[in-house]
Design a protein around this motif. Sequence first.
Motif, mmCIF file in Angstrom:
data_model
loop_
_atom_site.group_PDB
_atom_site.id
_atom_site.type_symbol
_atom_site.label_atom_id
_atom_site.label_comp_id
_atom_site.label_asym_id
_atom_site.label_seq_id
_atom_site.Cartn_x
_atom_site.Cartn_y
_atom_site.Cartn_z
ATOM 1 N N GLU A 33 0.750 -0.922 0.079
ATOM 2 C CA GLU A 33 0.515 -0.235 0.307
ATOM 3 C C GLU A 33 0.671 1.185 -0.188
ATOM 4 O O GLU A 33 1.840 1.602 0.671
ATOM 5 C CB GLU A 33 -0.854 0.082 0.606
ATOM 6 N N GLY A 36 -0.959 4.507 1.609
ATOM 7 C CA GLY A 36 -2.935 3.573 2.211
ATOM 8 C C GLY A 36 -3.453 2.829 1.018
ATOM 9 O O GLY A 36 -4.862 2.878 1.120
ATOM 10 N N ARG A 37 -3.341 3.276 0.258
ATOM 11 C CA ARG A 37 -3.714 2.666 -1.124
ATOM 12 C C ARG A 37 -3.070 1.371 -1.562
ATOM 13 O O ARG A 37 -1.812 1.473 -2.079
ATOM 14 C CB ARG A 37 -4.130 3.867 -2.208
ATOM 15 N N GLY A 57 0.425 -3.954 3.258
ATOM 16 C CA GLY A 57 -0.862 -3.762 3.675
ATOM 17 C C GLY A 57 -1.485 -5.443 4.110
ATOM 18 O O GLY A 57 -1.443 -5.278 5.119
ATOM 19 N N TYR A 100 -9.491 -7.301 -0.046
ATOM 20 C CA TYR A 100 -9.579 -5.529 -0.391
ATOM 21 C C TYR A 100 -11.478 -5.798 -0.923
ATOM 22 O O TYR A 100 -12.315 -5.033 -0.243
ATOM 23 C CB TYR A 100 -8.934 -4.332 -1.691
#
Length: 321
Positions: A33, A36-37, A57, A100
């Motif tokens: 990540e 955060g992505r 992540g 996710y």
Amino acid sequence: MSFIVPLILVALAIFLVVNVIKIVPQGREFTVERFGRYTRTLKPGISILTPFVEAIGRRVNMMEQVLDVPQQEVITKDNVSVKVDAIVFIQVMEASQAAYRVDNLMYAITQLTQTNLRTVVGSMELDEVLSQRDLINTRLLATIDHATNPWGVKVARIEIKDLTPPADITNAMARQMKAERERRAVITEAEGEKQAAIARAEGQKQAAILEAEGRKEAAFRTAEARERSAEAEAKATAFVSEAISKGDVNAINYFIAQKYVEAFGELARSPNAKTVIVPADFAGLTGTVAGVAELVKTLGGGDGPRTVVPPTPPRSPGRGA
């Protein structure tokens, strides 16, 4: 103060090594990540991240896993409550989707399996549920694999681990099975008796056929013997008639002696006779036999001279005790 700067540099180096250099073990995949992505997925091996920008992540297990579905009560189509549990074999195929697209993947698959298990079992009767586990497994596999496909998960197989009917239903099934086995035993015994009766009847039939064949053969032999006896008698009569026509008195003696002997034999064989009748004088019978012998010799074409022996008529038989 001179030692503080080196210590800070060593700590910073250790921090960078720990957070930048990542080693992914076999059978695992890590998601990366950036702020955060999700950006990418790390495969097994060593990888380097951008310091202070990228971070790990999710750590996803890519090996096949066994998920235990808790036992639950399900009502069948014929309103019978049974306890059912199962096991599910799953494997994550896409780490990013499993990480996710669903929160708490294992719990989601467990709930999905329990729901579809109630649906499939509830649409079947108890006998079908107990005898068609493969059908239940196939239907569950198709439904759950299709539902988990967006999560990047492959459902390898689903197995019903246990099916427990109520105690009263179990007792009724045991009685039914006992009655069915007794019925099969009676049918088998009756079939055996039927086959045995058929075999006995076939044996009696063959025996009757053989007996009839024997009687037929005996009758044929008897008739043949009678025919030959009649032919011999006819030939003897012809010979004697020829002798009589030539004036040979021995031929007459032959007939008289034959009837005499037959009459005496019948009298001796009579079961009611308590007294045996014996000729008083056997000379007459002896002379008659001599005359018969002369007749046979004459008919046989002997070369010796012919001697005519006058017959001695048999005397009246006397009564002997």
